[in-house]
Write a protein that holds these residues in place. Structure first.
Motif, PDB file in Angstrom:
ATOM      1  N   ALA A  56      46.723 -10.780   1.200  1.00  0.00           N
ATOM      2  CA  ALA A  56      46.340  -9.408   0.869  1.00  0.00           C
ATOM      3  C   ALA A  56      46.764  -9.025  -0.541  1.00  0.00           C
ATOM      4  O   ALA A  56      47.658  -9.639  -1.123  1.00  0.00           O
ATOM      5  CB  ALA A  56      46.969  -8.440   1.871  1.00  0.00           C
ATOM      6  N   ALA A  57      46.101  -7.994  -1.041  1.00  0.00           N
ATOM      7  CA  ALA A  57      46.425  -7.422  -2.347  1.00  0.00           C
ATOM      8  C   ALA A  57      46.489  -5.908  -2.216  1.00  0.00           C
ATOM      9  O   ALA A  57      45.813  -5.318  -1.370  1.00  0.00           O
ATOM     10  CB  ALA A  57      45.364  -7.804  -3.372  1.00  0.00           C
ATOM     11  N   ASP A  58      47.279  -5.296  -3.066  1.00  0.00           N
ATOM     12  CA  ASP A  58      47.311  -3.838  -3.164  1.00  0.00           C
ATOM     13  C   ASP A  58      45.932  -3.389  -3.627  1.00  0.00           C
ATOM     14  O   ASP A  58      45.442  -3.821  -4.676  1.00  0.00           O
ATOM     15  CB  ASP A  58      48.384  -3.444  -4.177  1.00  0.00           C
ATOM     16  CG  ASP A  58      48.520  -1.959  -4.371  1.00  0.00           C
ATOM     17  OD1 ASP A  58      47.546  -1.204  -4.127  1.00  0.00           O
ATOM     18  OD2 ASP A  58      49.593  -1.535  -4.802  1.00  0.00           O
ATOM     19  N   SER A  59      45.294  -2.543  -2.851  1.00  0.00           N
ATOM     20  CA  SER A  59      43.924  -2.109  -3.166  1.00  0.00           C
ATOM     21  C   SER A  59      43.812  -1.403  -4.511  1.00  0.00           C
ATOM     22  O   SER A  59      42.749  -1.382  -5.117  1.00  0.00           O
ATOM     23  CB  SER A  59      43.390  -1.187  -2.065  1.00  0.00           C
ATOM     24  OG  SER A  59      43.290  -1.894  -0.848  1.00  0.00           O
ATOM     25  N   SER A  60      44.907  -0.824  -4.996  1.00  0.00           N
ATOM     26  CA  SER A  60      44.850  -0.106  -6.274  1.00  0.00           C
ATOM     27  C   SER A  60      44.923  -1.049  -7.479  1.00  0.00           C
ATOM     28  O   SER A  60      44.712  -0.625  -8.607  1.00  0.00           O
ATOM     29  CB  SER A  60      45.977   0.928  -6.359  1.00  0.00           C
ATOM     30  OG  SER A  60      47.235   0.282  -6.403  1.00  0.00           O
ATOM     31  N   ALA A  61      45.222  -2.309  -7.250  1.00  0.00           N
ATOM     32  CA  ALA A  61      45.311  -3.303  -8.335  1.00  0.00           C
ATOM     33  C   ALA A  61      43.965  -4.030  -8.438  1.00  0.00           C
ATOM     34  O   ALA A  61      43.792  -5.127  -7.914  1.00  0.00           O
ATOM     35  CB  ALA A  61      46.445  -4.278  -8.070  1.00  0.00           C
ATOM     36  N   ALA A  62      43.028  -3.408  -9.133  1.00  0.00           N
ATOM     37  CA  ALA A  62      41.655  -3.913  -9.182  1.00  0.00           C
ATOM     38  C   ALA A  62      41.566  -5.346  -9.695  1.00  0.00           C
ATOM     39  O   ALA A  62      40.787  -6.154  -9.163  1.00  0.00           O
ATOM     40  CB  ALA A  62      40.785  -2.995 -10.030  1.00  0.00           C
ATOM     41  N   SER A  63      42.346  -5.695 -10.705  1.00  0.00           N
ATOM     42  CA  SER A  63      42.269  -7.053 -11.242  1.00  0.00           C
ATOM     43  C   SER A  63      42.784  -8.068 -10.230  1.00  0.00           C
ATOM     44  O   SER A  63      42.254  -9.174 -10.116  1.00  0.00           O
ATOM     45  CB  SER A  63      43.028  -7.171 -12.561  1.00  0.00           C
ATOM     46  OG  SER A  63      44.408  -6.937 -12.368  1.00  0.00           O
ATOM     47  N   ARG A  64      43.805  -7.710  -9.481  1.00  0.00           N
ATOM     48  CA  ARG A  64      44.343  -8.609  -8.449  1.00  0.00           C
ATOM     49  C   ARG A  64      43.330  -8.778  -7.315  1.00  0.00           C
ATOM     50  O   ARG A  64      43.081  -9.891  -6.851  1.00  0.00           O
ATOM     51  CB  ARG A  64      45.664  -8.045  -7.914  1.00  0.00           C
ATOM     52  CG  ARG A  64      46.301  -8.782  -6.769  1.00  0.00           C
ATOM     53  CD  ARG A  64      47.010 -10.086  -7.138  1.00  0.00           C
ATOM     54  NE  ARG A  64      47.928  -9.985  -8.215  1.00  0.00           N
ATOM     55  CZ  ARG A  64      49.246  -9.868  -8.109  1.00  0.00           C
ATOM     56  NH1 ARG A  64      49.803  -9.801  -6.934  1.00  0.00           N
ATOM     57  NH2 ARG A  64      49.995  -9.832  -9.176  1.00  0.00           N
ATOM     58  N   VAL A  65      42.731  -7.681  -6.878  1.00  0.00           N
ATOM     59  CA  VAL A  65      41.719  -7.753  -5.820  1.00  0.00           C
ATOM     60  C   VAL A  65      40.559  -8.635  -6.270  1.00  0.00           C
ATOM     61  O   VAL A  65      40.077  -9.485  -5.520  1.00  0.00           O
ATOM     62  CB  VAL A  65      41.232  -6.340  -5.414  1.00  0.00           C
ATOM     63  CG1 VAL A  65      40.014  -6.423  -4.488  1.00  0.00           C
ATOM     64  CG2 VAL A  65      42.359  -5.556  -4.744  1.00  0.00           C
ATOM     65  N   SER A  66      40.135  -8.472  -7.514  1.00  0.00           N
ATOM     66  CA  SER A  66      39.043  -9.280  -8.052  1.00  0.00           C
ATOM     67  C   SER A  66      39.409 -10.760  -8.090  1.00  0.00           C
ATOM     68  O   SER A  66      38.609 -11.626  -7.717  1.00  0.00           O
ATOM     69  CB  SER A  66      38.683  -8.784  -9.450  1.00  0.00           C
ATOM     70  OG  SER A  66      37.696  -9.601 -10.029  1.00  0.00           O
ATOM     71  N   LEU A  67      40.613 -11.079  -8.531  1.00  0.00           N
ATOM     72  CA  LEU A  67      41.056 -12.468  -8.569  1.00  0.00           C
ATOM     73  C   LEU A  67      41.130 -13.048  -7.160  1.00  0.00           C
ATOM     74  O   LEU A  67      40.645 -14.157  -6.913  1.00  0.00           O
ATOM     75  CB  LEU A  67      42.424 -12.576  -9.250  1.00  0.00           C
ATOM     76  CG  LEU A  67      43.046 -13.972  -9.272  1.00  0.00           C
ATOM     77  CD1 LEU A  67      42.169 -14.945 -10.051  1.00  0.00           C
ATOM     78  CD2 LEU A  67      44.436 -13.911  -9.876  1.00  0.00           C
TER      79      LEU A  67
END
Length: 143
Positions: free
Chosen positions: A95-106
């Motif tokens: 999972a990723a923090d939803s507010s971290a757009a670059s992390r979600v994208s990666l």
């Protein structure tokens, strides 16, 4: 480094804990220590990791922009692959923090290309856990 090179250059790691329901691992990059935890439930392996600041010893899941994200992920994937030789969960989740757009994208790119590295698993989808602000990626074992 391209996403297709995910498997090419993991850091060396060591196992620091081996329990019936979880395993811990650590690895060192040029600047940070990382801790990886694999948690096992029936049919599910959950993957989580944090960076540890060498000075403050504080753990963080923040995007650190160190320029080595793919190599860090290569190491986490290598740890998972090694554990899959003795455990065979139906699903793997991270999972990723939803507010971290670059992390979600990666994470999305990694999940979509995971079969190149974990050929027995395929990306089966993403779940938005709005109450806790998490985007969860799920890999499913091929039948």
């Amino acid at each position: 480094m391209k996403i297709t090179e995910l498997a090419d250059s993991p850091y060396r790691y060591s196992q620091t804990a081996n329990r019936s329901n979880s395993d811990d691992f650590v690895f060192q990059t040029d600047k940070l220590l990382y801790k990886v935890r694999l948690v096992y439930k029936p049919e599910l392996m959950t993957v989580a990791f944090v960076a540890i600041d060498p000075e403050t010893k504080e753990e963080t899941q923040e995007v650190l922009n160190t320029g080595n994200a793919l190599r860090v992920f290569a190491t986490v994937a290598d740890i998972v692959r090694d554990q899959l030789t003795r455990r065979h969960p139906k699903q793997i989740a991270f999972a990723a923090d939803s507010s971290a757009a670059s992390r979600v994208s990666l994470y999305q790119r990694i999940a979509r290309n995971i079969q190149r590295y974990l050929p027995d698993y395929r990306y089966s989808g993403v779940e938005q856990l709005h109450k806790v602000g998490i985007t969860r990626f799920v890999l499913e074992r091929n039948r």
